[in-house]
Structure formats: structure tokens, C-alpha cells
Enzyme design. Sequence first.
Site, PDB file in Angstrom:
ATOM      1  N   HIS A   4      12.480  39.050  67.601  1.00  0.00           N
ATOM      2  CA  HIS A   4      13.808  38.670  68.090  1.00  0.00           C
ATOM      3  C   HIS A   4      14.512  39.842  68.759  1.00  0.00           C
ATOM      4  CE1 HIS A   4      12.969  35.173  65.586  1.00  0.00           C
ATOM      5  NE2 HIS A   4      13.647  34.558  66.532  1.00  0.00           N
ATOM      6  N   GLU A  18       7.334  24.101  66.012  1.00  0.00           N
ATOM      7  CA  GLU A  18       6.963  25.515  66.000  1.00  0.00           C
ATOM      8  C   GLU A  18       6.051  25.866  64.828  1.00  0.00           C
ATOM      9  OE1 GLU A  18      10.540  27.894  65.947  1.00  0.00           O
ATOM     10  OE2 GLU A  18      11.563  26.533  64.586  1.00  0.00           O
ATOM     11  N   ASP A  64       7.159  30.991  67.576  1.00  0.00           N
ATOM     12  CA  ASP A  64       6.671  30.795  66.211  1.00  0.00           C
ATOM     13  C   ASP A  64       5.376  30.012  66.191  1.00  0.00           C
ATOM     14  OD1 ASP A  64       8.380  32.133  64.389  1.00  0.00           O
ATOM     15  OD2 ASP A  64       9.977  30.762  64.976  1.00  0.00           O
ATOM     16  N   CYS A  89      11.159  25.886  74.527  1.00  0.00           N
ATOM     17  CA  CYS A  89      12.271  26.842  74.524  1.00  0.00           C
ATOM     18  C   CYS A  89      11.834  28.222  74.034  1.00  0.00           C
ATOM     19  CB  CYS A  89      13.448  26.321  73.707  1.00  0.00           C
ATOM     20  SG  CYS A  89      13.057  26.136  71.959  1.00  0.00           S
TER      21      CYS A  89
HETATM   22  C1  PEP Z   1      10.477  29.905  69.005  1.00  0.00           C
HETATM   23  O1  PEP Z   1      10.039  30.111  67.880  1.00  0.00           O
HETATM   24  O2  PEP Z   1       9.767  29.810  70.018  1.00  0.00           O
HETATM   25  C2  PEP Z   1      11.941  29.781  69.225  1.00  0.00           C
HETATM   26  C3  PEP Z   1      12.424  29.398  70.365  1.00  0.00           C
HETATM   27  O3  PEP Z   1      12.748  30.128  68.196  1.00  0.00           O
HETATM   28  P1  PEP Z   1      13.015  31.650  67.750  1.00  0.00           P
HETATM   29  O4  PEP Z   1      12.410  32.549  68.796  1.00  0.00           O
HETATM   30  O5  PEP Z   1      14.474  31.836  67.632  1.00  0.00           O
HETATM   31  O6  PEP Z   1      12.295  31.723  66.455  1.00  0.00           O
HETATM   32 MG    MG Z   2      11.308  29.850  66.170  1.00  0.00          MG
END
Ligand code: PEP
Ligand code: MG
Length: 581
Positions: A197, A444, A468, A515
Amino acid sequence: MTFSLHGLAVSGGIAIGRAHLISHATLEVAQYQLRERDVAGELERLDRAIATVGEELDALRVEACAPGTPAELSAFVDIHSMLLADPALTDAVRDLIRERRCNAEWAMVQQMQQVVAQFDEFEDAYLRERKHDVVQVVERVLKVLQNKPRKLARRKPVAADDELIVVANDLSPADTIQFKNLKIGGFVTDYGGATSHTAIVARSLAIPAVVGMQHARPLIQDDDLLIVDGTRGVLLVDPDIRILEEYRLRKSALELERSKLKRLKTARATTLDGVEIQLYANIELPQDAEQARDVGADGVGLFRTEFLFMNRDELPDEDEQFEAYRSVVKGLAGKPVTIRTLDIGADKEARALRARSSGDRVSPNPALGLRAIRFCLAEPQVFLAQLRAILRASHYGTIRLLIPMLAHAHEIEQTLAMIETAKAQLREARQKFDERIQVGGMIEIPAAALALGPFLRRLDFLSIGTNDLIQYTLAIDRADGAVAHLYDPLHPAVLRLISLTIQAGERAGLPVAVCGEMAGDPRLARMLVGMGLRQFSMHPAQVLEVKQQIMMADAAQLALRVARIARMDEPEKIREAVEKL
Ligand code: PEP
Ligand code: MG
């Protein structure tokens, strides 16, 4: 002397500027015993160094008051001044010099270790974190004692547009999100994976970043001149004038290309054969809605609400959250806003939530632990407050609710029941909300992609979280630089799970978006279109580049070529074929 270091390229572009070290390192200093007759002189040397640091902090305070300087800088100067004046730190150092005849640097480090150990004992996470300030203050004093070059006030930049580049061992997402309010040109860290992140926040800030450098922090000094090439994953330290000029040219060329892309802002993301694609924005904070609007995004495809909960001691209450969500909806002026419920846990920590549910237990494997919807279902009051806030904001525009990390049918049922409870509470309180609000699920976890039935039957839309999905399919911690080379979006198993989800959604008439970071990678846009993806969600900074790729694509032709790729199982062949698309 010029040298270069290599790491993982996580956020593209070029930054040129001065190093600003964020330290967690214990310092190596000379250690020797003083002669009795040198003790008085050593005490004077220490006092002079402390006085000099005091003056430097006063000078920084004046700088911090200048208009446009973030409030955080002044708060940090105050904390450092307070620590410097604290007898718990400095009196004990004097005792060590007097009684044990340690040299000043050695005494300083010993006392720092003592104080840091005391801070580690604190229950309160905020106080525990202040140990980094202790280390930074001690470093300042040591640098004076050792006559090392240090940053007084801001040094004269080499060129007017030179930036501040943060160099750190590691940065948490909570650290990184604070850069949104500071003017940071780029950053490099020794640890971290490509879709941690921390890397995601760097991309959302649109600042060049390289992580997983391994040895950058100990080799760089404050104020060193640095070039961060976030596209190639290279850091150049103390570059000579020719290299510097070359990079300045590249930087301007990149900026020119970016500004040319702005022409596409109002163009529709339609392929050559007329297939319309929706391009949404991922945001972390309400203020990011402005960037989403600036690039002409079709709406927000992912609002990572957990960032509202970070860097604070108290949880944001229902009203505060409601205002935050409403401001995004209003900012998007009628376009849909997909708000994801709290995805706290793993590398995203919020100290106000840390002690909940798990007590003070440290999760043995946080990415597999009480994260996201699992946490929310275990903390119904926190979850209900957020659901009510989102529902109330839905009265002011189009909101879609997105639930992270679902795997089980019963989690879907429980979540839907909680949403019904929140609605009932609002009806009772005569609060208005969108009765027909759509609810979607993140795909995910591989189990979700392989057993989509309950998702298709019970939900209104799907959003594939590739970050994920890759982590859990390949058993690669996305935040761990040591295994980053195995984190592969083009692994045949990953592609199969994405493709399965898109096809199942299409058959069931359910919209499917991606996403995760794959959606914002212009090199993968054509492949995803060929897989049948029609909704992409990414950082605003990537929207126009992806749009450009889509406008040059022929969806029908890509579908045929991607169908051939889907039958391949050798990663190298897949990579080659995707490059040729
Ligand atoms: C993902 O896991 O691709 C996602 C969009 O959520 P995050 O990156 O916040 O875990
Ligand atoms: Mg995620």
C-alpha cells in the site's frame, strides 16, 4: 562520487532533489574512555552541541512559520525541541560522561537506547512511535559532535525546481499518506514490495518512487543530490553535471508528454471498433476527488476509506465519515462513487483500531488474519457506523457500496444483513438515503473467483482486486521486497482467475471492474480489454495514459488474440505475447 542503486520501480517519473533521511537506524559512533582531566572539556563539548542543535531547531521553527509550509513541520520542530530540553535525555548523558568517563557520542547513544526501550514499553501506540523522534534528535546532536554536514534550514537548491526526496528504511502506508499534505518530490525505501500500500499511495500521489533498494538508507546522507528514476527503478546519488542535465531533459520530456495527454480528458474511452470502456478513479482521501475530476474519470471506482482512519488516536465518528463521503459525492457531481468499506489490517494499520477484537495480540500472519470484512463483522458497531455514514451520503448522489475480502457465502449474507440493519436504523431516525443502493463485492481471494455463485446471486456488481488476488494466488506477500520477483500479474493462474470472473459476470449480467494496480498499467490495458473487461479503476494519474491505449485498441481482434494467450501456460510465452498486443 556518483553511484547508482537499483530497486523495484513502483511509481513512474523522474524526481531530482535533495535527500531527506528518515531514520530508524541506530548510529555507529566512536566509543572510548576519557582521561579524568578531559571530562570537563567533554561536558562543555556536549553542551555546545546541544546549544547548536537548539539554535538549528529555532531556525527551522522560523522556516516552518513561512506561508505555505505545512503545519506538520512546526509540530515536529516543537517535539524535537521538547525532547532536547528534557533532562531525562541529557542529564543522564552528562552522568555517563562524568561517572563512567564515556565520550559524549557514546554516552548519547547509550542513553538513546535506554529512552527508546522505555518508549517501547508504552501502551499507547502514538507515544511508542515517538521513539523515532528521540532517535532523530540524538542524530542531530551526534552530527554536531562529529562535525558532520547537516541540514540547517533548507539549503539552496541546485535548481529552483529541485525537490525533497524522502529516503527511509521502510514507510508504512500511514506514513506515506501524510505526504499528501507535504511537498515531497519522490521517495526511496530499502524495504517494500511492488503493490504494497506504500507503493500504491506513491502512485496515487503521482510521485516517483523506488522501493526494495536494500542498502540505500545507510549509503545516503541528508542533502545528497539524488535522481529518482521511478520508471526504471534506479536511484542516482550525487550525479555529475552531464547526467543531471540528461535527466532534466528526460524529466521535461515526460512532463510534456503528460501535458499532451490532457487533450484526452474529454474524449470518450472508446475502442476503434466502438466498444465503450469506463475509466474510474481510485482515491484514498476525500481531497483526491479533485484529481479524479481533473482527468475526466467516469466516477470513483474505489474509495479506500481505511485511510480516513489512519494517523489519529480516535476513530472518525459517523458524522465525520458522512461529511467525508458526501464531499466526494458532491465533488464528482453526479458521477458514481464506489465506496469500499473499511479494509483495515495487514499492512494498513490504524492505531485507533489496533487494540480492538484481537486485543493486543499480534497476528501471526496479518494478511491472512482479521482483515477487512472479517474485522468489520467482528466489530459490528464500527461497521454499522460506517454503513450509516455511507448510506446517509447516498442521498446526495450515486453511491455504490463495495465490500472487501469476501470469500464465504455466509460473509455475504451477514454483510447484507448488516446493511439492512443500518438502513432500518436510519429509517427509524428519519434519515434519508438511497433505498436502492447497489452492493458489490471485491474478488480478491482465489476462493471467491472459483466459487462465484453466491456473489452473482446476491450482489449487484463485482470488482477484482488484483493486488490481493495475486498475493493470495501465488502466496507472495505483496509488501515483501524479498519475494517481489515472484509477484507476477501474468502468471497463468492469475490470468485464469481474472478471466473466469469477467466471463461469469458477463453471463450473469453483472458489471465487473478491475480496481487493482493491473487496471492502471497501460501495458496491460489491451490484454484486459481482450479479456472482456469494460470497467477499469485506477489512480487518477494513470487514467489518460490507459485511455490512450484503449482508443488505439480493437476489442474484437484483441479478444481473439487474448483467447490464444489464455491457453498458454508458460509465463515467458505469455509475457512475450502480451507485449506484442
Ligand atoms: C486489491 O487488492 O487489488 C485492491 C484494490 O485493494 P487494496 O490494494 O486496497 O488491498
Ligand atoms: Mg485488496
